[in-house]
Design an enzyme around this catalytic site. Structure first.
Site, PDB file in Angstrom:
ATOM      1  N   HIS A  88       0.829  -1.221   0.000  1.00  0.00           N
ATOM      2  CA  HIS A  88       0.000   0.000   0.000  1.00  0.00           C
ATOM      3  C   HIS A  88       0.857   1.261   0.000  1.00  0.00           C
ATOM      4  O   HIS A  88       0.376   2.329  -0.353  1.00  0.00           O
ATOM      5  CB  HIS A  88      -1.063  -0.028   1.108  1.00  0.00           C
ATOM      6  CG  HIS A  88      -0.624   0.306   2.495  1.00  0.00           C
ATOM      7  ND1 HIS A  88      -0.363  -0.640   3.455  1.00  0.00           N
ATOM      8  CD2 HIS A  88      -0.439   1.494   3.105  1.00  0.00           C
ATOM      9  CE1 HIS A  88      -0.032  -0.054   4.588  1.00  0.00           C
ATOM     10  NE2 HIS A  88      -0.069   1.258   4.400  1.00  0.00           N
ATOM     11  N   ASP A 223       1.191  -7.677   2.348  1.00  0.00           N
ATOM     12  CA  ASP A 223       1.270  -6.234   2.058  1.00  0.00           C
ATOM     13  C   ASP A 223       2.735  -5.789   1.929  1.00  0.00           C
ATOM     14  O   ASP A 223       3.277  -5.145   2.830  1.00  0.00           O
ATOM     15  CB  ASP A 223       0.550  -5.471   3.177  1.00  0.00           C
ATOM     16  CG  ASP A 223       0.285  -4.025   2.786  1.00  0.00           C
ATOM     17  OD1 ASP A 223       0.851  -3.560   1.796  1.00  0.00           O
ATOM     18  OD2 ASP A 223      -0.491  -3.357   3.508  1.00  0.00           O
ATOM     19  N   SER A 644       3.620   2.239   8.552  1.00  0.00           N
ATOM     20  CA  SER A 644       3.388   1.326   7.442  1.00  0.00           C
ATOM     21  C   SER A 644       4.713   1.072   6.735  1.00  0.00           C
ATOM     22  O   SER A 644       5.392   2.013   6.343  1.00  0.00           O
ATOM     23  CB  SER A 644       2.413   1.944   6.449  1.00  0.00           C
ATOM     24  OG  SER A 644       1.131   1.915   6.987  1.00  0.00           O
TER      25      SER A 644
HETATM   26  N1  ASP Z   1      -2.502   0.642   7.879  1.00  0.00           N
HETATM   27  C1  ASP Z   1      -2.143   1.794   8.583  1.00  0.00           C
HETATM   28  C2  ASP Z   1      -2.059   2.972   7.665  1.00  0.00           C
HETATM   29  O1  ASP Z   1      -2.096   2.810   6.485  1.00  0.00           O
HETATM   30  C3  ASP Z   1      -0.965   1.637   9.447  1.00  0.00           C
HETATM   31  C4  ASP Z   1      -1.387   1.994  10.816  1.00  0.00           C
HETATM   32  O2  ASP Z   1      -1.969   3.054  10.971  1.00  0.00           O
HETATM   33  O3  ASP Z   1      -1.187   1.217  11.731  1.00  0.00           O
HETATM   34  O4  ASP Z   1      -2.024   4.114   8.049  1.00  0.00           O
END
Ligand code: ASP
Length: 717
Positions: A88, A223, A644
């Protein structure tokens, strides 16, 4: 300008010093202050010293940690510039290289040779050179000064500190305020600009579970994505060039191929973005009852349009992929956050703490903040709504604004030529992800929603009346689009080719341009200045608040909020039991991928080859002692957005996973952390290696890494 004191810095260190006896999991520790938590980390299993993690004298773990494009984290995994981050985090780049005929999002991408790696103009990777507490230096420089004179002197001293530390050294630098300005640190860094895409799994791996599983445990998402940093012949940052060499980092993480088990020590080293742990009860109330509901509603509207468009054709699915992800990510988090704050009775907890502070010290700081907040909330709302409309909504508005320099004729001739050249160069990229029908719908629905929420005294003049006259947002947007030329690629091409004053005169009257400029001037003139002034006052008062808290409750830990600087957090591989009668295991395995598999479902479909390999349990060398392929694991490390892509490290500083998310029951942790239920989610490094090696046949990338296992250690001993 923020205020600060030397005692602030001392309080920070003293609080850290008390940590040994207390809860170890909460907190994102400044790497230069690790000495005070070293004993606690070692008691939990760490086999390294604070100096091994962060050193200015020799290479240390910090040299393998990368701030990826200023928003995510990444880690070096080879001596030849190879890095890992989240899928991502690389999503925008992966999308940029995707077309319907060459769909990297769906099929994945693997450079089998260095020549096949893909350049990404604009993408940066930053390494921290040094972090130094300059709080005392700044206070000394300002002795005897107050008010504006002090502010001015502060600014000068900061600039001189940065200049001294960076000049002629190829470094960038900044002085950053921590803990609402109670302390300041100089951070110097090196920024690399030639970063190429090396590999990405298909979205069916990298985004497996989609929005359904986002922010949720158990998780089965691979991911990750792979990039390589290039440098000039002297290993220094350089613009993209075919002559550049792979960057040789001062440190890269060995990869632990034995994997993790429940209870193992873990630490996460990265760049957490922002936490708001010192919001007072009235501000938390505002988040729950006003701010989050309005932002969620705005995004509900946007997502309804984007999701329907993406389901309608492959072209739109690709075009709106990155936008959908960025809109949906915070949207879902805010919903979880509201639920978590309510379940944890955050308001009662905050009020109780505030009452106790008042009883202990008589301080009125909380009332002072509340009085400021009452003035501030409408500005905060207007600002959030402006951001939602202008940056997460229709693209035509920002696109139209990008012509402002030409239309207003404010820039001189040479700059105008440069701007026009830049706009022409960006044109293909913009059109690739733009669809006029989708954008028109976004504009219509978001404007309606915006007008529902915006504080009337701060709304842009004339918008409501014009929308009403048109018969609502949808009809108004249709009018804007029917009269605008910004959505017309051929027309824009002609206008840009002519480059004439007449062309800019035409755009000046274009309704898309007229409206974005009205929105912007209303925001920048009516909202931003007062927002900024109140924000500064609240920061000042919040700095006093954290100091009061530390003084009143010396045995309690009050960690410093995240501010996008390098931090270390530590904990254990650990499951959780957030609700009565249920228990989350800390590890998920490939069996779960097959259980979730739904052919044809956009979130849970998989390529045939993946299904076959998993059904045959063809786990290569990557299964654990029970013969299972571990996919993800959870830990009690305190993380947030920006973490991330962060390396998840074992007791020896070896890579065991890549951090990518938190569980649903943790989404409120930016405001209220609860060690009993807050869990970060990491993709297991063995699953990453399995995807590269067994699934994708890119074993050469695995070979480039330094793999370690217990057997090696035994041999070494
Ligand atoms: N998945 C989250 C983000 O994209 C990572 C996190 O906030 O722990 O911000």
């Amino acid at each position: 300008m923020k205020t600060w004191t030397a005692q602030g810095a001392m309080a920070l260190v003293l609080t850290f010093g008390l940590l040994n006896a207390l809860q170890a999991k909460e907190g994102m520790w400044i790497p230069t202050l690790l000495k005070v938590v070293e004993g606690d980390m070692q008691a939990m299993g760490l086999k390294l010293t604070a100096e091994d993690i962060y050193s200015i004298n020799h290479s240390s773990l910090k040299d393998a940690v990368v701030h990826f494009n200023g928003g995510c984290t990444a880690e070096m995994v080879s001596s030849e510039g190879l890095l890992l981050t989240n899928h991502h985090c690389g999503y925008g780049q992966i999308q940029q290289h995707s077309t319907v005929d060459n769909d990297l999002l769906t099929d994945g991408f693997w450079a089998m040779t260095r020549a096949e790696e893909l350049a990404n103009p604009g993408l940066t990777c930053t390494f921290i050179d040094r972090i130094e507490d300059v709080t005392l230096k700044l206070s000394r420089a300002c002795v005897g000064l107050s008010g504006e004179a002090r502010e001015q002197r502060m600014k000068e001293e900061m600039a001189s500190i940065v200049k001294q530390a960076t000049e002629g050294k190829g470094l960038e630098g900044q002085v950053v305020a921590f803990d609402f300005g109670n302390s300041h640190y100089l951070i110097t860094s090196r920024v690399y600009r030639d970063v190429r895409l090396v590999g990405a799994p298909p979205s069916a791996v990298g985004k497996f579970g989609g929005d359904t599983d986002n922010w949720v445990w158990p998780r089965h998402t691979g991911d990750f994505s792979v990039f390589r940093i290039y440098a000039d012949a002297d290993n220094n940052p350089a613009d993209y060039s075919a002559d550049n060499q792979p960057y040789a980092p001062a440190h890269h993480f060995p990869v632990n191929v034995d994997g993790v088990k429940d209870g193992d020590f873990t630490m996460v080293f990265g760049f957490p973005g922002r936490t708001e742990q010192y919001l007072t009860s009235d501000a938390v109330d505002h988040v729950i009852n006003r701010l989050n509901p309005m932002r969620i509603s705005m995004r509900d509207e946007g997502l309804a349009v984007i999701n329907a468009a993406r389901a309608s054709s492959d072209e739109l699915r690709i075009a709106y992929a990155a936008k959908q992800s960025s809109v949906a990510n915070a949207w879902k988090k805010w919903m979880g956050q509201n639920r978590g704050l309510t379940e944890l009775r955050a308001l009662d907890k905050k009020r109780d703490m505030e009452r106790r502070l008042k009883d202990a010290t008589g301080s009125t700081v909380v009332e002072d903040i509340a009085a400021l907040n009452a003035q501030y909330f409408p500005y905060l709302e207007a600002r959030s709504l402006f951001i939602e409309l202008a940056y997460y909504g229709p693209d035509i508005l920002n696109y139209a604004h990008s012509f402002a320099g030409l239309i207003e004729g404010a820039v001189e001739r040479e700059k105008r030529d440069q701007l026009l050249a830049k706009l022409r160069a960006n044109e293909a990229g913009f059109r690739k992800d733009f669809n006029a029908q989708v954008d028109e719908q976004l504009l219509g629905r978001l404007v309606d929603e915006y007008l529902k929420w915006v504080p009337t005294e701060l709304e842009p003049g004339g918008l409501r009346a014009e929308v009403l006259r048109a018969g609502g947002g949808t009809a108004w947007a249709a009018k804007v689009f029917s009269k605008s030329v910004f959505d017309d690629a051929d027309e824009m091409d002609k206008l840009m080719a002519s480059g004439s004053a007449k062309a800019w005169g035409k755009l000046a009257k274009d309704p898309a341009y007229v409206w974005i400029e009205k929105l912007r001037s209303s925001y920048f003139e009516q909202v931003a200045p007062e927002y900024g002034r109140l924000r500064e006052e609240i920061e000042l008062a919040s700095g006093a608040y954290t100091k009061e808290l530390r003084k009143a409750f010396p045995k309690k830990v009050f960690p410093v909020d995240a501010n996008s600087t390098l931090r270390l957090t530590y904990g254990k591989v650990e499951g959780s039991a957030p609700y009565d009668g249920m228990q989350y295991n800390p590890l998920s395995t490939a069996r779960g991928i097959l259980q979730k598999y739904v052919p044809g479902d956009p979130d849970f479909d998989m390529p045939e080859r993946l299904v076959e390999l998993l059904e045959a349990r063809n786990y290569g060398d990557y299964a654990n002692d029970d013969g299972e392929l571990v996919v993800c694991f959870t830990g009690s490390n305190h993380t947030t957005g920006g973490n991330s892509g962060s390396p998840a490290l074992d007791a020896n500083g070896h890579l065991v996973g890549i951090n990518f998310d938190r569980s649903w029951e943790s989404t409120m942790s930016d405001i209220l952390f609860d060690g009993s239920r807050c869990r970060n989610i990491m993709v297991d490094i063995r699953y990453v290696l399995w995807v590269m090696d067994v699934y994708a046949g890119a074993g050469h990338l695995v070979e480039e890494m330094t793999l370690v296992s217990k057997t090696d250690a035994e041999v070494e001993e």
